[in-house]
Design a protein around this motif. Structure first.
Motif, PDB file in Angstrom:
ATOM      1  N   ALA A 147       0.832  -1.203   0.000  1.00  0.00           N
ATOM      2  CA  ALA A 147       0.000   0.000   0.000  1.00  0.00           C
ATOM      3  C   ALA A 147       0.871   1.260   0.000  1.00  0.00           C
ATOM      4  CB  ALA A 147      -0.933  -0.003   1.204  1.00  0.00           C
ATOM      5  N   ALA A 148       1.956   1.237   0.777  1.00  0.00           N
ATOM      6  CA  ALA A 148       2.880   2.379   0.781  1.00  0.00           C
ATOM      7  C   ALA A 148       3.525   2.558  -0.592  1.00  0.00           C
ATOM      8  CB  ALA A 148       3.945   2.196   1.856  1.00  0.00           C
ATOM      9  N   CYS A 149       3.879   1.456  -1.250  1.00  0.00           N
ATOM     10  CA  CYS A 149       4.426   1.528  -2.614  1.00  0.00           C
ATOM     11  C   CYS A 149       3.415   2.138  -3.582  1.00  0.00           C
ATOM     12  CB  CYS A 149       4.815   0.141  -3.093  1.00  0.00           C
ATOM     13  SG  CYS A 149       6.295  -0.538  -2.343  1.00  0.00           S
ATOM     14  N   ALA A 150       2.179   1.677  -3.490  1.00  0.00           N
ATOM     15  CA  ALA A 150       1.140   2.195  -4.379  1.00  0.00           C
ATOM     16  C   ALA A 150       0.933   3.685  -4.162  1.00  0.00           C
ATOM     17  CB  ALA A 150      -0.168   1.436  -4.155  1.00  0.00           C
ATOM     18  N   LEU A 151       0.858   4.106  -2.908  1.00  0.00           N
ATOM     19  CA  LEU A 151       0.666   5.529  -2.616  1.00  0.00           C
ATOM     20  C   LEU A 151       1.868   6.351  -3.062  1.00  0.00           C
ATOM     21  CD1 LEU A 151      -1.015   5.128   0.865  1.00  0.00           C
ATOM     22  CD2 LEU A 151      -2.111   6.049  -1.192  1.00  0.00           C
ATOM     23  N   ALA A 152       3.063   5.801  -2.926  1.00  0.00           N
ATOM     24  CA  ALA A 152       4.257   6.495  -3.415  1.00  0.00           C
ATOM     25  C   ALA A 152       4.153   6.736  -4.917  1.00  0.00           C
ATOM     26  CB  ALA A 152       5.512   5.690  -3.084  1.00  0.00           C
ATOM     27  N   ASN A 153       3.716   5.726  -5.662  1.00  0.00           N
ATOM     28  CA  ASN A 153       3.581   5.875  -7.109  1.00  0.00           C
ATOM     29  C   ASN A 153       2.488   6.874  -7.473  1.00  0.00           C
ATOM     30  OD1 ASN A 153       5.641   4.065  -7.578  1.00  0.00           O
ATOM     31  ND2 ASN A 153       4.284   2.317  -7.863  1.00  0.00           N
ATOM     32  N   LEU A 154       1.369   6.826  -6.759  1.00  0.00           N
ATOM     33  CA  LEU A 154       0.291   7.780  -7.028  1.00  0.00           C
ATOM     34  C   LEU A 154       0.727   9.206  -6.712  1.00  0.00           C
ATOM     35  CD1 LEU A 154      -2.808   5.868  -5.560  1.00  0.00           C
ATOM     36  CD2 LEU A 154      -2.029   5.936  -7.933  1.00  0.00           C
TER      37      LEU A 154
END
Length: 372
Positions: free
Chosen positions: A211-218
């Motif tokens: 989830a942290a990876c996804a939010l970083a990309n967003l």
């Protein structure tokens, strides 16, 4: 019974090597097309196990021609055949760009997306897994998944009852958002931010990291996304992962916080108030290589156009480890350390301290406390 036995034996790394060495892969691939329904199902499962943790087996299985019949099973097979074929294709694409490209170009994406909408939870789970794996290394696949409307059902799985469905869905979304602005816009539009932030707080360890990876990309894509993420109160749980998470969580949280701070004084101030600076400096000093890289990146952003943050960063003793990283780090570590020091030096008092530290940097470095 032979194919069943091979399937059972393949759930073991040493056996996977032995099966491949003894010539077990070609007959398993042949059974995908020529076997009975049960035999092709067992063969797909055995090949999935053989590919899971063995890079050389992935190459061998693809060279034996397994990809087209596995895709055919996803299109036209029984539910169990579809499930094991999706599992096998996902495993074949792990860290293998050539296989990922071949699987996507052979037409696997559309039937995998269709499985996301199936009523059976197992089919959704393994379809999400395969799509996430295929999206991890291949931009063409990421673009094609966006065109095939994979994003909406993947976002829907973030609220699923199954932890496995959530984990594979967030993995897929994180990979789909890697450097793909069109996918990022769709993910945000489908309402992914709120459930992703919830996973930061309530998910299992791997879910939190993904989830942290996804939010970083967003967050990397636009100021609007950064504002939307912070409005969902993402900063506090990200700072918590930075302090006390696993190594993977710390790396992802540092990258996410750095991206949230880009050109945003409000976000930068909030991140500092959450106590993230001490954790970031600690990672620059003693973290893994990726910790150092992304922590230095975050400090670059926090020190940009915010003098209060510069003072807070200097007071945490950041200058000495940043100077050391600039001198001895590799690649992006050196680059981010240099930029972080340049931003800190926009404060005159810190610039003097920075100059003194650089002069003495040929001697063993000592931690220097900043006073003002």
């Amino acid at each position: 019974w032979a194919v069943y036995a091979l399937k059972q034996l393949a759930d073991n790394d040493e056996n996977c090597v032995a099966i491949a060495r003894e010539g077990g892969i070609p007959p398993l691939v042949a059974l995908l097309q020529a076997g009975t329904t049960e035999q092709s199902e067992e063969a797909a499962c055995a090949l999935a196990y053989l590919a899971y943790n063995n890079p050389s087996n992935r190459v061998m299985i693809a060279r034996e021609g397994a990809i087209p019949p596995l895709i055919a099973l996803i299109r036209e097979g029984t539910d169990d055949q579809k499930m094991y074929a999706a599992f096998a294709l996902g495993n074949l694409s792990i860290e293998n760009e050539e296989n990922s490209e071949a699987i996507g170009r052979e037409g696997a994406i559309s039937p995998l997306v269709a499985l996301l909408r199936n009523e059976l939870d197992d089919l959704k789970q393994f379809a999400a897994y395969a799509l996430g794996s295929l999206a991890g290394t291949n931009e063409w696949n990421r673009t094609e998944m966006g065109r095939e409307d994979a994003i909406s059902p993947l976002v829907g799985l973030l609220g699923a009852a199954s932890d496995e469905q959530k984990e594979y869905a967030v993995m897929a979304l994180a990979n789909l958002a890697t450097g793909n602005s069109a996918n990022i816009k769709k993910i945000v539009r489908e309402g992914a931010i709120s459930p992703l932030v919830a996973l930061l707080q309530e998910g299992r360890d791997q879910q939190k990291q993904l989830a942290a990876c996804a939010l970083a990309n967003l967050a990397s894509d636009s100021g609007e996304n950064r504002a939307a993420i912070t409005s969902e109160k993402a900063i506090s749980p990200l700072a918590a992962l930075l302090r006390a998470g696993t190594d993977g969580q710390k790396e992802a949280a540092a990258r996410a916080l750095g991206n949230l701070a880009i050109q945003s004084k409000a976000n930068s101030t909030a991140i500092v108030r959450e106590g993230a600076v001490s954790s970031l400096v600690g990672l620059v000093r003693t973290g893994t290589n990726l910790h150092k890289e992304w922590a230095a990146f975050a400090l670059v952003q926090l020190a940009d156009s915010n003098d209060e943050n510069r003072v807070a960063i200097a007071k945490e003793g950041a200058i000495s480890p940043l100077v050391k990283l600039e001198r001895t780090g590799a690649g992006q570590q050196k680059r981010y350390a240099k930029f972080a020091l340049e931003n800190l030096a926009k404060n005159n008092a810190i610039a003097v301290l920075f100059a003194l530290e650089r002069v003495s940097s040929r001697r063993p470095l000592q931690r220097t406390r900043f006073q003002m």
